[in-house]
Design a protein around this motif. Structure first.
Motif, PDB file in Angstrom:
ATOM      1  N   ILE A  19       0.841  -1.200   0.000  1.00  0.00           N
ATOM      2  CA  ILE A  19       0.000   0.000   0.000  1.00  0.00           C
ATOM      3  C   ILE A  19       0.876   1.250   0.000  1.00  0.00           C
ATOM      4  CG2 ILE A  19      -1.633   1.354   1.395  1.00  0.00           C
ATOM      5  CD1 ILE A  19      -2.821  -1.349   2.263  1.00  0.00           C
ATOM      6  N   ALA A  20       2.007   1.172   0.713  1.00  0.00           N
ATOM      7  CA  ALA A  20       2.887   2.336   0.812  1.00  0.00           C
ATOM      8  C   ALA A  20       3.752   2.506  -0.435  1.00  0.00           C
ATOM      9  CB  ALA A  20       3.759   2.217   2.052  1.00  0.00           C
ATOM     10  N   GLY A  21       3.491   1.715  -1.467  1.00  0.00           N
ATOM     11  CA  GLY A  21       4.210   1.918  -2.720  1.00  0.00           C
ATOM     12  C   GLY A  21       5.594   1.297  -2.756  1.00  0.00           C
ATOM     13  N   ILE A  22       5.846   0.317  -1.875  1.00  0.00           N
ATOM     14  CA  ILE A  22       7.145  -0.360  -1.925  1.00  0.00           C
ATOM     15  C   ILE A  22       7.022  -1.540  -2.893  1.00  0.00           C
ATOM     16  CG2 ILE A  22       8.830  -1.662  -0.582  1.00  0.00           C
ATOM     17  CD1 ILE A  22       8.041   0.085   1.806  1.00  0.00           C
ATOM     18  N   SER A  23       7.945  -1.622  -3.811  1.00  0.00           N
ATOM     19  CA  SER A  23       7.790  -2.622  -4.869  1.00  0.00           C
ATOM     20  C   SER A  23       8.085  -4.022  -4.354  1.00  0.00           C
ATOM     21  CB  SER A  23       8.710  -2.291  -6.036  1.00  0.00           C
ATOM     22  OG  SER A  23      10.037  -2.592  -5.672  1.00  0.00           O
ATOM     23  N   ASP A  24       7.561  -5.007  -5.054  1.00  0.00           N
ATOM     24  CA  ASP A  24       7.778  -6.392  -4.665  1.00  0.00           C
ATOM     25  C   ASP A  24       9.266  -6.731  -4.619  1.00  0.00           C
ATOM     26  OD1 ASP A  24       5.102  -6.487  -4.661  1.00  0.00           O
ATOM     27  OD2 ASP A  24       4.869  -7.704  -6.472  1.00  0.00           O
ATOM     28  N   ASP A  25      10.012  -6.177  -5.551  1.00  0.00           N
ATOM     29  CA  ASP A  25      11.439  -6.482  -5.582  1.00  0.00           C
ATOM     30  C   ASP A  25      12.141  -5.991  -4.321  1.00  0.00           C
ATOM     31  OD1 ASP A  25      10.929  -7.498  -8.002  1.00  0.00           O
ATOM     32  OD2 ASP A  25      11.874  -5.885  -9.171  1.00  0.00           O
ATOM     33  N   VAL A  26      11.724  -4.822  -3.846  1.00  0.00           N
ATOM     34  CA  VAL A  26      12.347  -4.295  -2.636  1.00  0.00           C
ATOM     35  C   VAL A  26      11.926  -5.140  -1.426  1.00  0.00           C
ATOM     36  CG1 VAL A  26      12.471  -2.302  -1.091  1.00  0.00           C
ATOM     37  CG2 VAL A  26      12.593  -1.964  -3.558  1.00  0.00           C
ATOM     38  N   ILE A  27      10.669  -5.542  -1.388  1.00  0.00           N
ATOM     39  CA  ILE A  27      10.211  -6.396  -0.287  1.00  0.00           C
ATOM     40  C   ILE A  27      10.992  -7.716  -0.309  1.00  0.00           C
ATOM     41  CG2 ILE A  27       8.239  -7.665   0.660  1.00  0.00           C
ATOM     42  CD1 ILE A  27       6.441  -5.475  -0.552  1.00  0.00           C
ATOM     43  N   GLU A  28      11.174  -8.235  -1.482  1.00  0.00           N
ATOM     44  CA  GLU A  28      11.906  -9.497  -1.614  1.00  0.00           C
ATOM     45  C   GLU A  28      13.354  -9.306  -1.154  1.00  0.00           C
ATOM     46  OE1 GLU A  28      14.414 -12.399  -3.473  1.00  0.00           O
ATOM     47  OE2 GLU A  28      14.195 -10.452  -4.452  1.00  0.00           O
ATOM     48  N   SER A  29      13.925  -8.159  -1.505  1.00  0.00           N
ATOM     49  CA  SER A  29      15.292  -7.886  -1.078  1.00  0.00           C
ATOM     50  C   SER A  29      15.360  -7.720   0.447  1.00  0.00           C
ATOM     51  CB  SER A  29      15.804  -6.661  -1.834  1.00  0.00           C
ATOM     52  OG  SER A  29      16.528  -5.806  -1.023  1.00  0.00           O
ATOM     53  N   ALA A  30      14.306  -7.159   1.032  1.00  0.00           N
ATOM     54  CA  ALA A  30      14.269  -7.036   2.495  1.00  0.00           C
ATOM     55  C   ALA A  30      14.214  -8.413   3.148  1.00  0.00           C
ATOM     56  CB  ALA A  30      13.065  -6.194   2.922  1.00  0.00           C
ATOM     57  N   GLN A  31      13.593  -9.361   2.472  1.00  0.00           N
ATOM     58  CA  GLN A  31      13.510 -10.706   3.046  1.00  0.00           C
ATOM     59  C   GLN A  31      14.865 -11.412   3.031  1.00  0.00           C
ATOM     60  OE1 GLN A  31      10.368 -12.132   0.532  1.00  0.00           O
ATOM     61  NE2 GLN A  31       8.762 -11.527   1.975  1.00  0.00           N
ATOM     62  N   ARG A  32      15.725 -10.995   2.131  1.00  0.00           N
ATOM     63  CA  ARG A  32      17.058 -11.609   2.077  1.00  0.00           C
ATOM     64  C   ARG A  32      18.086 -10.769   2.838  1.00  0.00           C
ATOM     65  NH1 ARG A  32      19.424 -11.583  -2.846  1.00  0.00           N
ATOM     66  NH2 ARG A  32      17.946 -10.128  -3.741  1.00  0.00           N
ATOM     67  N   SER A  33      17.634  -9.728   3.527  1.00  0.00           N
ATOM     68  CA  SER A  33      18.560  -8.764   4.106  1.00  0.00           C
ATOM     69  C   SER A  33      19.401  -9.356   5.246  1.00  0.00           C
ATOM     70  CB  SER A  33      17.761  -7.577   4.633  1.00  0.00           C
ATOM     71  OG  SER A  33      18.563  -6.792   5.465  1.00  0.00           O
ATOM     72  N   PRO A  34      20.717  -9.330   5.123  1.00  0.00           N
ATOM     73  CA  PRO A  34      21.559  -9.798   6.232  1.00  0.00           C
ATOM     74  C   PRO A  34      21.411  -8.902   7.461  1.00  0.00           C
ATOM     75  CG  PRO A  34      22.905  -8.751   4.544  1.00  0.00           C
ATOM     76  CD  PRO A  34      21.516  -8.837   3.988  1.00  0.00           C
ATOM     77  N   VAL A  35      21.070  -7.640   7.210  1.00  0.00           N
ATOM     78  CA  VAL A  35      20.948  -6.709   8.335  1.00  0.00           C
ATOM     79  C   VAL A  35      19.765  -7.107   9.217  1.00  0.00           C
ATOM     80  CG1 VAL A  35      20.550  -4.305   8.973  1.00  0.00           C
ATOM     81  CG2 VAL A  35      22.022  -4.859   7.034  1.00  0.00           C
ATOM     82  N   TYR A  36      18.669  -7.468   8.568  1.00  0.00           N
ATOM     83  CA  TYR A  36      17.497  -7.887   9.341  1.00  0.00           C
ATOM     84  C   TYR A  36      17.852  -9.061  10.256  1.00  0.00           C
ATOM     85  CZ  TYR A  36      12.908  -9.492  10.640  1.00  0.00           C
ATOM     86  OH  TYR A  36      11.829  -9.879  11.379  1.00  0.00           O
ATOM     87  N   ARG A  37      18.614 -10.004   9.719  1.00  0.00           N
ATOM     88  CA  ARG A  37      18.980 -11.173  10.523  1.00  0.00           C
ATOM     89  C   ARG A  37      19.831 -10.769  11.726  1.00  0.00           C
ATOM     90  NH1 ARG A  37      20.212 -16.393   7.085  1.00  0.00           N
ATOM     91  NH2 ARG A  37      18.617 -17.195   8.497  1.00  0.00           N
ATOM     92  N   PHE A  38      20.868  -9.987  11.471  1.00  0.00           N
ATOM     93  CA  PHE A  38      21.771  -9.599  12.564  1.00  0.00           C
ATOM     94  C   PHE A  38      21.056  -8.774  13.630  1.00  0.00           C
ATOM     95  CE2 PHE A  38      25.674 -10.358   9.913  1.00  0.00           C
ATOM     96  CZ  PHE A  38      26.361 -11.104  10.856  1.00  0.00           C
ATOM     97  N   VAL A  39      20.205  -7.869  13.161  1.00  0.00           N
ATOM     98  CA  VAL A  39      19.629  -6.909  14.104  1.00  0.00           C
ATOM     99  C   VAL A  39      18.412  -7.489  14.802  1.00  0.00           C
ATOM    100  CG1 VAL A  39      18.523  -4.647  14.325  1.00  0.00           C
ATOM    101  CG2 VAL A  39      20.484  -4.934  12.812  1.00  0.00           C
ATOM    102  N   LYS A  40      17.507  -8.052  14.028  1.00  0.00           N
ATOM    103  CA  LYS A  40      16.214  -8.384  14.613  1.00  0.00           C
ATOM    104  C   LYS A  40      16.094  -9.877  14.937  1.00  0.00           C
ATOM    105  CE  LYS A  40      11.588  -7.170  14.842  1.00  0.00           C
ATOM    106  NZ  LYS A  40      10.786  -6.012  15.117  1.00  0.00           N
ATOM    107  N   GLU A  41      16.489 -10.739  14.010  1.00  0.00           N
ATOM    108  CA  GLU A  41      16.336 -12.173  14.266  1.00  0.00           C
ATOM    109  C   GLU A  41      17.300 -12.645  15.340  1.00  0.00           C
ATOM    110  OE1 GLU A  41      15.328 -13.729   9.908  1.00  0.00           O
ATOM    111  OE2 GLU A  41      16.503 -15.154  11.079  1.00  0.00           O
ATOM    112  N   TRP A  42      18.576 -12.317  15.155  1.00  0.00           N
ATOM    113  CA  TRP A  42      19.596 -12.834  16.070  1.00  0.00           C
ATOM    114  C   TRP A  42      19.914 -11.889  17.222  1.00  0.00           C
ATOM    115  CZ3 TRP A  42      23.083 -13.883  11.235  1.00  0.00           C
ATOM    116  CH2 TRP A  42      22.517 -14.933  10.492  1.00  0.00           C
ATOM    117  N   LYS A  43      19.534 -10.618  17.065  1.00  0.00           N
ATOM    118  CA  LYS A  43      19.799  -9.604  18.084  1.00  0.00           C
ATOM    119  C   LYS A  43      21.294  -9.504  18.427  1.00  0.00           C
ATOM    120  CE  LYS A  43      15.230  -9.706  20.247  1.00  0.00           C
ATOM    121  NZ  LYS A  43      14.583 -10.191  19.047  1.00  0.00           N
TER     122      LYS A  43
END
Ligand code: SF4
Ligand code: SF4
Lengths: 229, 496
Positions: free
Chosen positions: B313-337
Motif C-alpha cells: 500500500i505504501a508503494g514499496i515494490s515487490d522487488d524491494v520487499i523481496e530484497s528485504a527478506q534476504r537482508s543480512p541486516v534484518y537477521r543480525f539486528v532483529k532475528e539474532w539480536k
C-alpha cells in the motif's frame, strides 16, 4: 547635473542591476547562494564580529524601512520629545554595535590566516561599502540629529517619487553632504549586492519556523509505483 | 502503519582489522577536493579513544542529537525558533581545530634544494593556508592506543566506570582495544535533517539515504552541530556542508558502496529493512534503557503478511520487499539480536548497527590457555578485557543486558563451531552454551555462515532502486525524448 545622476539615475540603475542579477544568479547559479560562513575555520573571534554586526545592522535597517513605509506613525511616535530621544539613541547605539562588529570582522579577516584565505576581493568591497555606510550613518546621527523626524519630510517623499517613476530631486538637493554620501553609498551597496555574498540575505530560512521537522523526498508516487508482476 | 524501506548496515567489529582501507577508498572517490581534505566520511577509530573529531561523543560539549524535554523530543542544538539567535554564530559548532588542519609536504624542496651539508627535507604545509605548520594532531593520531594518556583515557564512554576498573583497563599488561569504523548512519530520525533551516537536507524516501542538496545549502551549519556522530562536514571552500552519500550512484547501479566493496576484513553488511514510520516519535521518546528494544520494534518483519500488505500500500515494490527478506541486516539486528546501534541514546535511530567485539581473556602468562568448559561458561565474558559497561555505553545506551546477550550468543556460536571442527569441547558443553544464549543449533550455523563464509552477494544485498520505474510514475519518459543530452540540466538551445 550630478544630483540628477546620483539621485535620479543611480537608484534605477542600482535596482535594475539588483533585480536582473539576483534573479539570473538564483536561476542559473543557485549553488553560489551561500552565506559562505567561515566560522568553521575560526570559532572565537567570529562571535564578536558576526553577532554584533548582524543584530546592529538588522535593527538599523528595520528603522530605515519603517521610515520609508510608515513615516506618519514614526512622526506621531516622535511627537513626544522623550520618545524621539529614545528612537535616536537606540538607533545610534545599534549603529555603533554594528560598527564594532564590522571592525571585528575586518580585523579577524586580516589577522587569522585561515579566514584570510577564504576572503575574496568581493568580500573586501562589501566591507568597504558597509564601513562607509555605517560610518556616514553614525556621522549623520551625530551632526544632523533628529533624522528619524526630518527623514519623513525629505527622503521618504523622494523615495516614493522614485517609486512612482517621477523623481523629484528638490527633496534631496538641499541635504547636507554627509547625508548625500550616505544615500549614494546605499545605492552602490544595492547595486553591488547581487555580485557578492550579501545574497544570503535573500535566502534566510524563514520557512524553517513552520515546515515539518523531517524532510523526506520520494522519487515516485508512493501509491502508484508497483513492480511489474 | 506507514511502511518505509531503508538501506541499513551492519559492521561486525570482531572482524575489523583496523586497516583503514575503507577510509582511503572513500577519500579517493569523494573527498579529495579542495575544502574536503579534512573530511573522512568513513573513519576508523581506536576504542577506547577520543575519536574524530576529538571527543565527538561528548554531547554536553557538542550538543548533537535529540534530548527529551518535558517528554517531548527536541534538538539539543538549534531547532525551530532557537535558530534565530544562533544563525549568526552557531554556539555548538566544532571548528577545524576539533578535527585537524590538513597538510601536505613541499615535496619539490627535496628536488630543488641547493647542494649542502644537510639532507633536504620536505616541510609540512597547511592545505588551507599554504603556510608552514607544526603538525599537532591528525585524524587518527590515537591509532592502536597511541598516546593513550591523552586520548584513550579521555574517552567519554569511560565516565561511568569505577576508577578501579579504569585503572585496570590501562595497565600495560591488560590493555586492549578494538576498532570502530564509522560512516553516516543514515538515521531514521536524523537530527541533521531536522536542524537544517534551508530544508536542503533530506532523506530519500525509497531507501532512506540522507543527503544534502548542494544547491539549497546556504552554509547555516546547523547540521554540523546537530549530528551527534559529527558526520556532516562543512566544506570551508565552497561554503556548503557535505556528508557520506552511501555511494548512492553505486547503489543505484547495484554495486556495494566503496567502503563496503573494499573492506578487507569483510566486516560490512548491507541490506534493506522495512520500518514503521508512524512509530518513530513514540519509540524515540522512550527512556534510555528501552531504546535498543524500541529501535528493534520499529523494524518490521518482512515475512509477515500484514507487513507485506502494508508495504505494498505504501508503494514499496515487490522487488524491494523481496530484497528485504534476504537482508543480512534484518537477521543480525532483529532475528539474532547480535547487532546493536551506536549511541542509541542520541535518539536519531542510526541505521548502522555494530556486532560488539568479543574480547575474552584467552590466556594469561601464568596459567596457560584458559579452558572454556568450566561450569560457568560465560564467566569469560564478564572478565573480558574491555568491560561490559564500556561496551554498553557505546552500543546500548548503558543497557548491559543487551550487550551481554549479544556477546553470549557470539561466544556460544564459537564454542559450538569449536566442538564441530576441533572437537576439544564436548557436544554437551557446546549445547549448554547455546541454550544459555537462547540460540538453536540451526541459528548458530546460520550465524557462523553469515559471519565467516558469506560471499559478497550474501553480505551486501543492494535493493533494486528502480529509478527508471520511479520516473515513469512521475512523468512520461517520452516527454524528454530528443530534448536533452548528457550533462545538461535544461534543454540545450541554439545560440544560448
Ligand atoms: S549520522 Fe548521518 S543521518 Fe544520522 S544525524 Fe548524523 S549525518 Fe544525519
Ligand atoms: S576496511 Fe574493513 S577491516 Fe579495514 S578498517 Fe575498514 S572496516 Fe575495518
Amino acid at each position: 547635473m550630478s544630483d540628477t545622476l546620483l539621485f535620479g539615475v543611480l537608484p534605477y540603475l542600482a535596482v535594475g542591476i539588483f533585480l536582473i542579477v539576483t534573479i539570473q544568479r538564483y536561476r542559473q547559479r543557485t549553488f553560489t547562494y551561500s552565506s559562505l560562513s567561515s566560522q568553521f575555520l575560526e570559532n572565537k573571534k567570529h562571535f564578536w564580529g558576526s553577532v554584533p554586526f548582524h543584530y546592529g545592522i538588522l535593527f538599523v535597517l528595520f528603522l530605515h524601512l519603517a521610515g520609508l513605509v510608515i513615516p506618519d506613525m514614526i512622526l506621531a511616535w516622535n511627537a513626544v520629545p522623550l520618545r524621539l530621544f529614545v528612537t535616536e539613541a537606540t538607533g545610534l547605539a545599534m549603529a555603533l554595535i554594528a560598527l564594532v562588529g564590522l571592525v571585528n570582522i575586518v580585523l579577524r579577516r586580516m589577522q587569522v590566516s585561515k579566514a584570510r584565505t577564504v576572503t575574496t576581493p568581493s568580500d573586501w568591497i562589501v566591507y568597504a561599502l558597509l564601513g562607509v555606510q555605517i560610518v556616514t550613518g553614525i556621522g549623520v546621527a551625530i551632526f544632523h540629529g533628529w533624522g528619524s523626524s526630518w527623514f519623513a519630510t525629505s527622503l521618504t517623499p523622494w523615495f516614493w517619487s522614485l517609486v512612482r517613476l517621477e523623481p523629484e530631486l528638490s527633496y534631496v538637493s538641499a541635504l547636507p553632504f554627509l547625508v548625500k554620501l550616505h544615500v549614494v553609498n546605499a545605492w552602490l551597496l544595492i547595486g553591488f549586492f547581487p555580485f557578492t555574498r550579501l545574497v544570503h540575505v535573500l535566502v534566510v530560512p524563514n520557512q524553517y519556523l513552520w515546515r515539518r521537522t523531517q524532510v523526506v523526498i520520494w522519487n515516485h508516487d508512493r501509491h502508484t509505483t508497483r513492480s511489474v508482476d | 502503519m506507514d511502511v518505509r524501506s531503508q538501506t541499513a548496515l551492519v559492521f561486525h567489529l570482531d572482524k575489523c582489522i583496523g586497516c583503514h582501507t575503507c577510509s582511503v577508498a572513500c577519500k579517493n572517490i569523494w573527498t579529495d577536493r579542495k575544502g574536503t581534505e579534512y573530511m573522512w566520511w568513513n573513519n576508523v577509530e581506536t576504542k577506547p579513544g577520543t575519536g574524530y573529531p576529538t571527543k565527538w561523543e561528548d554531547q554536553e560539549h557538542y550538543k548533537g542529537g535529540w534530548a527529551l524535554h518535558n517528554g517531548k523530543l527536541r534538538l539539543k542544538s538549534t531547532g525551530r525558533g532557537r535558530i534565530i539567535p544562533s544563525i549568526f554564530h552557531n554556539p555548538s559548532m566544532p571548528s577545524m581545530d576539533d578535527y585537524y588542519e590538513p597538510w601536505t609536504y613541499k615535496y619539490d624542496e627535496l628536488f630543488n634544494a641547493p647542494e649542502g651539508d644537510d639532507q633536504p627535507t620536505a616541510r609540512p604545509i597547511s592545505m588551507v593556508t599554504g603556510e608552514h605548520i607544526d603538525i599537532k594532531a591528525g585524524p587518527n593520531w590515537d591509532d592502536d592506543l597511541g598516546g593513550s594518556k591523552v586520548y584513550a583515557e579521555n574517552d567519554p564512554n569511560l565516565e561511568e566506570l569505577t576508577p578501579e576498573v579504569r585503572r585496570q583497563m590501562f595497565e600495560i599488561e591488560r590493555m586492549a582495544f578494538f576498532y570502530l569504523p564509522r560512516i553516516c548512519n543514515h538515521c531514521i530520525n536524523p537530527s541533521c535533517v531536522a536542524s537544517c533551516p534551508s530544508g536542503a537536507m533530506y532523506k530519500r524516501g525509497e531507501d532512506g539515504v540522507v543527503l544534502i542538496n548542494q544547491e539549497r545549502c546556504r552554509a547555516w551549519r546547523s547540521c554540523v552541530s546537530a549530528c551527534p556522530y559529527k558526520k556532516t562536514y562543512y566544506n570551508w571552500s565552497t561554503g556548503k556542508s557535505e556528508k557520506c552519500i552511501l555511494c548512492f550512484p553505486r547503489l543505484e547501479a547495484g554495486e556495494a558502496p566503496a567502503c563496503f566493496h573494499s573492506c578487507v576484513g569483510r566486516i560490512r553488511y548491507l541490506g534493506t529493512v522495512l520500518y514503521d514510520a508512524d512509530k518513530i516519535v513514540e519509540c524515540a521518546s522512550k527512556p534510555d534503557l528501552e531504546l535498543v528494544d524500541a529501535e528493534r520494534e520499529l523494524i518490521l518483519d518482512p515475512h509477515d503478511e500484514s507487513v507485506i500488505a502494508a508495504a505494498k500500500i505504501a508503494g514499496i515494490s515487490d522487488d524491494v520487499i523481496e530484497s528485504a527478506q534476504r537482508s543480512p541486516v534484518y537477521r543480525f539486528v532483529k532475528e539474532w539480536k547480535l547487532a546493536l546501534p551506536l549511541h542509541v541514546e542520541f535518539r536519531t535511530f542510526p541505521m548502522l548497527f555494530y556486532v560488539p567485539p568479543l574480547m575474552p581473556v584467552i590466556s594469561n602468562k601464568d596459567a596457560g590457555p584458559v579452558r572454556n568448559d568450566t561450569e560457568d561458561i560465560f564467566s569469560d565474558i564478564e572478565k573480558a578485557r574491555v568491560p561490559i559497561k564500556y561496551l554498553a555505553n557505546l552500543f546500548a545506551a548503558g543497557n548491559e543486558g543487551k550487550v551481554r546477550s549479544a556477546l553470549k550468543k557470539q561466544y556460544a556460536v564459537r564454542l559450538w563451531r569449536r566442538h564441530v571442527t576441533v572437537g576439544d569441547i564436548t557436544e554437551e558443553t557446546a549445547k549448554r552454551a547455546l541454550t544459555d544464549a537462547e540460540c538453536s543449533v540451526d541459528e548458530a550455523e546460520a550465524i557462523y555462515k553469515l559471519t565467516a563464509l558469506a560471499s559478497m552477494d550474501e553480505r551486501v544485498v543492494v535493493p533494486p532502486s528502480q529509478r527508471e520505474m520511479a520516473i515513469e510514475a512521475l512523468e512520461d519518459p517520452l516527454e524528454h525524448k530528443q530534448s536533452m543530452g548528457f550533462g545538461f540540466r535544461s534543454a540545450p538551445v541554439r545560440g544560448q
